[in-house]
Write a protein that holds these residues in place. Structure first.
Motif: not given
Length: 250
Positions: A213-223
């Motif tokens: 549900k949360t697209k922000k996890v993409a940035k968090d995982q990439a970091k």
């Protein structure tokens, strides 16, 4: 020593081989045994159609399984040879067990100690002798390259960030990934418990829903992935001369 006429010894070997790593820990392999012959294939239901559309990671996973079987066979006093049959889920590989002159008893313990740890790695320098030994490793079409230069590691960190952000930003990929995420108390033998990503128990209970549900996890995982690479003492890359199922397995 006689090659076993029953499946008992083969079951012993497979009980070690099942610890082999696979993409998302899908464990896609299937084995049919008849005497000393084993036919190895894979379950289409465990293919990652979004994350692995060309089945590259699936065949690499089969190669990991096969390689672990080879080590496990040595534990019980056998050698294992194999041949590639083709891209057929039911009949991908043919393996044959034959008696060996001596057994090597260390493999089951070492295989069972293998872990996938996605926390931050230690940054202490590797032993130069170990690095030289690693750099010599090659098999068939595959060669191993090891990088310790900070500039090279930084470049790989940037590339990792870009790749993770790209794939994790896709809703269909996150949906597929979430299907293989498990909580920390799972009894399922496959998939990825939250603790492999450093998640505490309560967070692991809602992780799959957050991923979906949360697209922000993409940035968090990439970091997180980029930081893991950047904080490594060395990065090893396995490269092959061509892309084909046989080469991926090899």
């Amino acid at each position: 020593m006689k090659v076993p006429s029953t499946n008992k010894r083969i079951i012993d070997i497979l009980n070690i081989a099942r610890y082999a790593p696979s993409s998302h820990n899908t464990q896609p392999w299937q084995v049919t045994a008849k005497g000393s012959e084993l036919i190895i294939g894979y379950s289409p239901a465990r293919q990652l159609s979004v994350g692995d559309p060309n089945n590259r990671e699936l065949f690499i996973s089969l190669g990991c399984f096969l390689g672990t079987m080879i080590l496990a066979s040595k534990e019980f006093g056998y050698s294992l040879s194999y041949s590639y049959l083709g891209n057929n889920p039911r009949r991908t590989l043919r393996a044959i067990l034959t008696p060996a002159r001596a057994s090597e008893t260390k493999w089951s313990k070492l295989v069972k100690q293998r872990r996938s740890d996605r926390n931050i790695y230690q940054d202490r320098k590797l032993d130069p002798g170990a690095v030289r030994q690693l750099a010599k490793q090659q098999h068939g079409m595959a060669k191993f390259y090891i990088y310790q230069d900070p500039g090279a590691i930084e470049l790989l960190s940037v590339a990792t960030h870009s790749a993770t952000l790209s794939i994790m930003s896709k809703q269909e990929f996150r949906d597929e990934l979430a299907g293989w995420v498990r909580n920390n108390w799972t009894k399922k033998p496959d998939g990825m418990p939250g603790y492999t990503q450093g998640m505490p128990g309560p967070i692991s209970l809602i992780a799959k829903f957050v991923i979906r549900k949360t697209k922000k996890v993409a940035k968090d995982q990439a970091k997180k992935d980029a930081k893991r690479v950047l904080n490594s003492a060395a990065i090893g890359l396995i490269c092959i001369e061509k892309n084909s199922p046989e080469a991926w397995i090899d």
